[in-house]
Scaffold this motif. Structure first.
Motif, mmCIF file in Angstrom:
data_model
loop_
_atom_site.group_PDB
_atom_site.id
_atom_site.type_symbol
_atom_site.label_atom_id
_atom_site.label_comp_id
_atom_site.label_asym_id
_atom_site.label_seq_id
_atom_site.Cartn_x
_atom_site.Cartn_y
_atom_site.Cartn_z
ATOM 1 N N PRO A 23 -7.765 -8.974 11.994
ATOM 2 C CA PRO A 23 -6.622 -9.526 11.270
ATOM 3 C C PRO A 23 -6.156 -8.638 10.126
ATOM 4 C CG PRO A 23 -8.315 -11.210 11.636
ATOM 5 C CD PRO A 23 -8.900 -9.915 12.032
ATOM 6 N N THR A 24 -7.084 -7.945 9.466
ATOM 7 C CA THR A 24 -6.693 -7.173 8.291
ATOM 8 C C THR A 24 -6.127 -5.814 8.651
ATOM 9 O OG1 THR A 24 -8.956 -6.346 8.114
ATOM 10 C CG2 THR A 24 -8.399 -8.306 6.844
ATOM 11 N N LEU A 25 -6.510 -5.288 9.841
ATOM 12 C CA LEU A 25 -6.053 -3.960 10.206
ATOM 13 C C LEU A 25 -5.264 -3.956 11.504
ATOM 14 C CD1 LEU A 25 -9.212 -1.821 9.356
ATOM 15 C CD2 LEU A 25 -7.103 -1.993 8.060
ATOM 16 N N GLY A 26 -4.754 -5.103 11.939
ATOM 17 C CA GLY A 26 -3.979 -5.161 13.166
ATOM 18 C C GLY A 26 -2.700 -4.355 13.036
ATOM 19 N N ALA A 27 -2.159 -3.958 14.184
ATOM 20 C CA ALA A 27 -0.956 -3.134 14.168
ATOM 21 C C ALA A 27 0.184 -3.843 13.454
ATOM 22 C CB ALA A 27 -0.557 -2.793 15.605
ATOM 23 N N GLU A 28 0.329 -5.163 13.737
ATOM 24 C CA GLU A 28 1.409 -5.903 13.084
ATOM 25 C C GLU A 28 1.195 -5.953 11.576
ATOM 26 O OE1 GLU A 28 -0.507 -6.978 15.441
ATOM 27 O OE2 GLU A 28 0.740 -7.090 17.234
ATOM 28 N N GLY A 29 -0.075 -6.066 11.178
ATOM 29 C CA GLY A 29 -0.367 -6.127 9.753
ATOM 30 C C GLY A 29 -0.146 -4.800 9.057
ATOM 31 N N MET A 30 -0.278 -3.690 9.793
ATOM 32 C CA MET A 30 -0.093 -2.378 9.180
ATOM 33 C C MET A 30 1.379 -2.079 8.925
ATOM 34 S SD MET A 30 -2.935 -0.871 8.527
ATOM 35 C CE MET A 30 -2.312 0.783 8.267
ATOM 36 N N ILE A 31 2.246 -2.504 9.833
ATOM 37 C CA ILE A 31 3.670 -2.199 9.685
ATOM 38 C C ILE A 31 4.216 -2.888 8.433
ATOM 39 C CG2 ILE A 31 5.956 -2.521 10.715
ATOM 40 C CD1 ILE A 31 4.622 -2.260 13.447
ATOM 41 N N VAL A 33 4.886 5.624 0.301
ATOM 42 C CA VAL A 33 5.341 5.612 1.692
ATOM 43 C C VAL A 33 5.175 4.207 2.260
ATOM 44 C CG1 VAL A 33 4.805 8.048 2.087
ATOM 45 C CG2 VAL A 33 3.055 6.319 2.528
ATOM 46 N N ARG A 34 5.940 3.940 3.331
ATOM 47 C CA ARG A 34 5.868 2.644 4.013
ATOM 48 C C ARG A 34 5.617 2.903 5.496
ATOM 49 N NH1 ARG A 34 10.614 1.109 3.135
ATOM 50 N NH2 ARG A 34 10.241 -0.144 1.260
ATOM 51 N N ASN A 87 0.261 5.727 -0.589
ATOM 52 C CA ASN A 87 0.630 6.995 -1.209
ATOM 53 C C ASN A 87 0.345 8.157 -0.268
ATOM 54 O OD1 ASN A 87 1.318 5.812 -3.765
ATOM 55 N ND2 ASN A 87 -0.882 5.637 -4.191
ATOM 56 N N ALA A 88 1.201 9.160 -0.308
ATOM 57 C CA ALA A 88 0.951 10.398 0.434
ATOM 58 C C ALA A 88 -0.091 11.211 -0.322
ATOM 59 C CB ALA A 88 2.242 11.191 0.593
ATOM 60 N N LEU A 89 -1.117 11.670 0.396
ATOM 61 C CA LEU A 89 -2.181 12.443 -0.239
ATOM 62 C C LEU A 89 -1.839 13.923 -0.331
ATOM 63 C CD1 LEU A 89 -5.331 10.764 1.364
ATOM 64 C CD2 LEU A 89 -4.258 10.304 -0.849
ATOM 65 N N ILE A 93 -3.621 4.015 2.628
ATOM 66 C CA ILE A 93 -3.097 2.654 2.713
ATOM 67 C C ILE A 93 -4.242 1.696 2.418
ATOM 68 C CG2 ILE A 93 -1.917 0.946 4.150
ATOM 69 C CD1 ILE A 93 -0.220 3.390 3.741
ATOM 70 N N ASP A 94 -4.105 0.889 1.392
ATOM 71 C CA ASP A 94 -5.132 -0.093 1.023
ATOM 72 C C ASP A 94 -6.513 0.547 0.894
ATOM 73 O OD1 ASP A 94 -3.196 -2.046 1.026
ATOM 74 O OD2 ASP A 94 -3.607 -2.681 3.091
ATOM 75 N N GLY A 95 -6.559 1.745 0.321
ATOM 76 C CA GLY A 95 -7.833 2.407 0.073
ATOM 77 C C GLY A 95 -8.394 3.178 1.244
#
Length: 397
Positions: free
Chosen positions: A331-339, A378-379, A344-346, A357-359
């Motif tokens: 649930p926390t890393l699902g594709a829908e949840g990522m979009i 970034v998004r 930040n760009a490293l 993204i989220d650490g």
């Protein structure tokens, strides 16, 4: 009182002697198995065993050999081993067997200084010029005293032969029923750790453990948290690098193997690119087949190299995508949840790079015109396997 003290002192002096008498071992014949590459651990093992059997009063030590010579052993260490065998107070017999045993390279030096050399029928002896002699009745190589099919028959054959001190070797005895039998046989084996490391002392084995270790460690990188796969990968790489430390190898061949691994990993990172996967497999195969730098005495089994590459290739094509799918199924890393998530760009994205993204650090790509620089927000707009497509979270000024 004085009498009691005297009796106690007498008991303390006699009991240890009785214990030592009870611990006296019967005469023995000792067997040392030497197979594959003779590395430093094997040299230490043979030398320590010779010292041990000399102290125990062994009648004879039999070195059961199937070896293509030394690798990674300094010349002075090999010379010391040959000298220890040559000057052993216990008669040393070499038996080349069982079938399909063979002798190559400087393993022949051990045969040259042994008191007696026996061989099983069908054993192969490879000379320095590459010529091969297969042992058969009436066709014994130089230095082989007799054709002896089995280890048990070695003890029967050597019985009565002159030992190092001129006295006959007594490897046979009478049992309680009056039957002729072999003396107590003691088999000497290296430590479990030495046997474990010895697994990688052939070019194809070192290659196998190295590429499998790299693949499994990569697998663990994409999995959630370290576990059994990480430990397995590390152990496999330990074996692979030990093999490379012992065996002579070509650096450029190792570079080809590592480039192949990078190509396969990049292909997986990009969702499976046929050209990258094929290139990685070809580079690994070329590196594995040319890795051996030890000359004709140490050979590489090309079927095992090809099998290892195919196993790694299918691992990347089948197992690795499953890891990505299972990772995105949470649930926390699902594709829908990522979009839609922001981070930040490293580094500068040209157009690919890494984002946080989220650490968590991800490989990501963007349009060249996006002009994303290190530190920009970034998004996530798309997820492709374990690869993210991102855009600036806000218009660049």
């Amino acid at each position: 009182m004085k009498r009691l003290i005297l009796i106690a002192a007498l008991l303390f002096s006699v009991v240890p002697s009785l214990g030592a008498l009870g611990q006296t071992e019967s005469p023995s014949v000792d067997v040392v198995e030497v197979s594959g590459t003779i590395d430093r651990l094997t040299v230490d093992f043979i030398e320590s065993t010779l010292a041990e059997v000399a102290a125990s009063g062994s009648e004879v030590v039999v070195i059961q050999m199937d070896s293509w010579g030394s690798a990674g052993v300094p010349p002075e260490r090999m010379d010391a081993l040959i000298d220890a065998i040559d000057t052993s107070s216990v008669p040393v017999v070499v038996w080349v067997g069982p079938i399909p045993a063979e002798i190559r390279g400087d393993a022949q030096r051990i045969l040259d200084v042994a008191d007696y050399v026996f061989s099983s029928s069908g054993a192969r002896f490879t000379g320095e010029d590459g010529s091969v002699i297969e042992v058969a009745p009436g066709a014994l190589p130089d230095g082989v005293d007799e054709l002896v099919p089995t280890l048990q028959q070695v003890f029967q054959t050597v019985d009565g032969m002159p030992g190092t001190d001129g006295d006959p070797i007594e490897s046979l005895t009478l049992n309680a029923e009056g039957e002729i039998t072999t003396l107590r046989i003691v088999f000497h084996t290296p430590s479990y750790w030495s046997q474990f490391l010895h697994l990688a002392t052939t070019p194809h084995a070192a290659f196998f453990f190295l590429v499998v270790g790299l693949a499994v460690v990569t697998f663990e990188f994409y999995a959630i948290g370290p576990g059994i796969a990480a430990a397995t990968g590390v152990l496999s790489m330990v074996l692979g690098f030990y093999g490379l430390a012992v065996l002579p190898f070509r650096w450029w061949a190792l570079a080809l193997i590592l480039l192949g691994w990078v190509a396969l990993t990049a292909s997986h990172q990009r969702g499976g690119v046929f050209a990258l996967s094929a290139t990685g497999a070809l580079l690994m195969t070329a590196g594995g087949l040319t890795l051996n730098g030890g000359g004709p005495a140490i050979t590489t089994s090309w079927p095992l190299v090809v099998a290892a590459v195919l196993a790694v290739l299918f691992f990347y094509l089948l197992a690795m995508p499953v890891v990505g799918r299972s990772r995105f199924s949470t649930p926390t890393l699902g594709a829908e949840g990522m979009i839609g998530r922001e981070g930040n760009a490293l580094g500068d994205m040209q157009p690919d790079g890494e984002v946080e993204i989220d650490g968590a650090t991800w490989q990501a790509g963007s349009h060249r015109e996006a002009g994303i620089r290190a530190g920009d927000r970034v998004r996530v707009i798309e997820v492709d396997g374990v690869f993210l497509e991102v855009e600036p979270a806000q218009p660049s000024e």
